[in-house]
Design a protein around this motif. Structure first.
Motif, mmCIF file in Angstrom:
data_model
loop_
_atom_site.group_PDB
_atom_site.id
_atom_site.type_symbol
_atom_site.label_atom_id
_atom_site.label_comp_id
_atom_site.label_asym_id
_atom_site.label_seq_id
_atom_site.Cartn_x
_atom_site.Cartn_y
_atom_site.Cartn_z
ATOM 1 N N GLU A 26 65.762 39.363 30.650
ATOM 2 C CA GLU A 26 67.014 39.745 30.076
ATOM 3 C C GLU A 26 67.307 41.444 30.409
ATOM 4 O O GLU A 26 66.142 42.172 30.291
ATOM 5 C CB GLU A 26 66.780 39.536 28.588
ATOM 6 N N ASP A 27 68.480 41.643 30.552
ATOM 7 C CA ASP A 27 68.574 43.139 30.930
ATOM 8 C C ASP A 27 69.863 43.473 30.313
ATOM 9 O O ASP A 27 70.765 42.739 29.798
ATOM 10 C CB ASP A 27 68.946 43.260 32.288
ATOM 11 N N GLN A 28 70.024 44.931 29.966
ATOM 12 C CA GLN A 28 71.179 45.613 29.147
ATOM 13 C C GLN A 28 72.183 45.969 30.281
ATOM 14 O O GLN A 28 71.697 46.772 31.280
ATOM 15 C CB GLN A 28 70.802 46.580 28.371
ATOM 16 N N ILE A 29 73.225 45.841 30.282
ATOM 17 C CA ILE A 29 74.314 46.178 31.270
ATOM 18 C C ILE A 29 74.851 47.598 31.036
ATOM 19 O O ILE A 29 75.156 47.788 29.890
ATOM 20 C CB ILE A 29 75.428 45.014 31.466
ATOM 21 N N VAL A 30 74.685 48.412 32.164
ATOM 22 C CA VAL A 30 75.230 49.850 32.066
ATOM 23 C C VAL A 30 76.530 49.911 32.433
ATOM 24 O O VAL A 30 77.322 50.678 32.067
ATOM 25 C CB VAL A 30 74.226 50.553 32.619
ATOM 26 N N ALA A 31 76.644 49.287 33.597
ATOM 27 C CA ALA A 31 78.144 49.571 34.155
ATOM 28 C C ALA A 31 78.351 48.425 35.162
ATOM 29 O O ALA A 31 77.641 47.570 35.562
ATOM 30 C CB ALA A 31 78.284 50.823 34.932
ATOM 31 N N VAL B 192 78.718 44.797 41.922
ATOM 32 C CA VAL B 192 77.412 44.831 41.329
ATOM 33 C C VAL B 192 77.235 44.984 39.792
ATOM 34 O O VAL B 192 78.213 45.788 38.979
ATOM 35 C CB VAL B 192 76.656 45.976 41.831
ATOM 36 N N ILE B 193 76.377 44.251 39.061
ATOM 37 C CA ILE B 193 76.253 44.386 37.710
ATOM 38 C C ILE B 193 75.232 45.228 37.665
ATOM 39 O O ILE B 193 74.100 45.158 37.770
ATOM 40 C CB ILE B 193 75.952 43.100 37.055
ATOM 41 N N VAL B 194 75.493 46.440 37.039
ATOM 42 C CA VAL B 194 74.165 47.546 37.015
ATOM 43 C C VAL B 194 73.475 47.440 35.557
ATOM 44 O O VAL B 194 74.178 47.491 34.470
ATOM 45 C CB VAL B 194 74.892 48.999 37.053
ATOM 46 N N GLY B 195 72.392 47.140 35.725
ATOM 47 C CA GLY B 195 71.499 46.914 34.400
ATOM 48 C C GLY B 195 70.438 47.892 34.455
ATOM 49 O O GLY B 195 70.069 48.892 35.336
ATOM 50 N N GLU B 196 69.839 48.047 33.111
ATOM 51 C CA GLU B 196 68.956 49.120 33.022
ATOM 52 C C GLU B 196 67.647 48.830 33.950
ATOM 53 O O GLU B 196 66.941 49.632 34.263
ATOM 54 C CB GLU B 196 68.532 49.165 31.399
ATOM 55 N N LYS B 197 67.224 47.464 33.955
ATOM 56 C CA LYS B 197 66.060 47.245 34.794
ATOM 57 C C LYS B 197 66.344 47.229 36.348
ATOM 58 O O LYS B 197 65.521 47.476 37.128
ATOM 59 C CB LYS B 197 65.690 45.856 34.187
ATOM 60 N N VAL C 9 69.531 50.680 40.515
ATOM 61 C CA VAL C 9 70.255 51.490 41.453
ATOM 62 C C VAL C 9 69.704 52.896 41.326
ATOM 63 O O VAL C 9 69.233 53.370 40.602
ATOM 64 C CB VAL C 9 71.546 51.543 40.980
ATOM 65 N N SER C 10 69.928 53.576 42.749
ATOM 66 C CA SER C 10 69.224 54.806 42.794
ATOM 67 C C SER C 10 69.970 55.820 42.016
ATOM 68 O O SER C 10 69.184 56.904 41.445
ATOM 69 C CB SER C 10 69.421 55.055 44.185
ATOM 70 N N ASN C 11 71.193 55.792 41.716
ATOM 71 C CA ASN C 11 71.995 56.838 40.691
ATOM 72 C C ASN C 11 72.207 56.343 39.509
ATOM 73 O O ASN C 11 73.249 56.627 38.793
ATOM 74 C CB ASN C 11 73.354 57.156 41.469
ATOM 75 N N LEU C 12 71.171 55.750 38.969
ATOM 76 C CA LEU C 12 71.286 55.347 37.376
ATOM 77 C C LEU C 12 71.577 56.273 36.460
ATOM 78 O O LEU C 12 72.321 56.245 35.702
ATOM 79 C CB LEU C 12 70.243 54.246 37.189
ATOM 80 N N SER C 13 70.671 57.346 36.744
ATOM 81 C CA SER C 13 70.979 58.507 35.681
ATOM 82 C C SER C 13 72.233 58.941 35.747
ATOM 83 O O SER C 13 72.653 59.354 34.766
ATOM 84 C CB SER C 13 69.783 59.285 35.992
ATOM 85 N N LEU C 14 72.732 59.334 36.884
ATOM 86 C CA LEU C 14 73.859 59.896 36.901
ATOM 87 C C LEU C 14 75.037 59.092 36.417
ATOM 88 O O LEU C 14 75.981 59.532 35.850
ATOM 89 C CB LEU C 14 74.241 60.033 38.649
ATOM 90 N N ILE C 15 74.899 57.581 36.587
ATOM 91 C CA ILE C 15 75.966 56.682 35.921
ATOM 92 C C ILE C 15 75.984 56.944 34.579
ATOM 93 O O ILE C 15 76.661 56.987 33.822
ATOM 94 C CB ILE C 15 75.510 55.422 36.460
#
Length: 243
Positions: free
Chosen positions: A55-60, A77-82, A181-187
């Motif tokens: 299970e994962d939390q969606i970020v964007a 892309v579904i951007v998840g925390e994991k 994703v590589s730019n998760l922190s930026l997102i």
């Protein structure tokens, strides 16, 4: 007289033999039934069990910033925390809906459960969303868009009370699981958090054999594609709101 006695003795012996044979047959059949019953008791039952892998939390929601190797059809892309969940089928339709509809009126179904048949990094399922606003705000072009994109009216009682109208969309999707994703922190720093928590989950189905009750499932983990590498993603310029 002797002949009559012999005949009587023969009849008694024959009757005894028949009764004895019947008893033997009955015991034998009873033994077969018992054996069959024992075999039935030992029968291995097979049932299909659903195992949640992750299970994962969606970020964007967004699209790859660059083309992904071996994934030419990666459009969303579904951007998840994991992890990152790349849509290779149905992504174009989802992008069309999310970029053409007014963001504040979009609601994505929170029950995003995707099936992973072989746990090899590939998943499939459906993405569902609804679009609602006041009836007098709809235009002819809106209805034309709904018709062209498989929208169906799903106005609820609460919608009717405020004179609103709702349309639902269901898009079959397939995709692949990538690392975070590589730019998760930026997102996360630039992208406004979703107003309600959206969760995505992945499951598989196993045929489990058990001789007796109380069998336990073997824990499994979600498997990523062996060639999948982290990548940058460009988020869509909208925020999904909960009505």
């Amino acid at each position: 007289m002797t002949e009559h006695k012999n005949t009587l003795t023969t009849r008694v012996s024959l009757k005894t033999a028949i009764v004895g044979a019947s008893i033997v047959t009955l015991l034998a059949s009873s033994g077969c039934a018992t054996s069959s019953l024992l075999e039935d008791n030992k029968r291995v039952d097979t049932k299909t069990t659903k195992t949640v892998l992750s299970e994962d939390q969606i970020v964007a929601f967004g699209r790859p910033a660059q083309a992904l190797p071996k994934m030419p059809n990666a459009t969303m892309v579904i951007v998840g925390e994991k992890n990152s969940y790349v849509l290779t089928q149905g992504g174009t339709e989802m992008v069309g809906l999310l970029t053409n509809l007014t963001p504040k009126n979009i609601q994505v179904d929170n029950d995003m459960n995707f099936y992973v048949p072989n746990n090899d990094g590939y998943f499939q399922g459906e993405m569902k969303l609804s679009y609602a606003k006041l009836k007098d705000e709809f235009k002819r072009s809106d209805y034309q868009f709904f018709l062209q994109n498989g929208g169906r009216e799903c106005t609820s009682a609460s919608d009717q009370r405020i004179n609103a109208q709702r349309f639902c969309f269901s898009v079959p999707v397939k995709g692949a699981i990538y690392p975070q994703v590589s730019n998760l922190s930026l997102i996360q720093s630039n992208y406004r958090a979703l107003t309600k928590p959206y969760t995505v989950s992945f499951y598989t189905q196993n045929q489990q054999s058990q001789v007796s009750r109380g069998g336990t499932n073997t824990a499994q983990k979600l498997v990523l594609l062996p060639f999948a590498l982290a990548f940058d993603v460009v988020t869509f310029p909208f925020q999904l709101l909960d009505n």
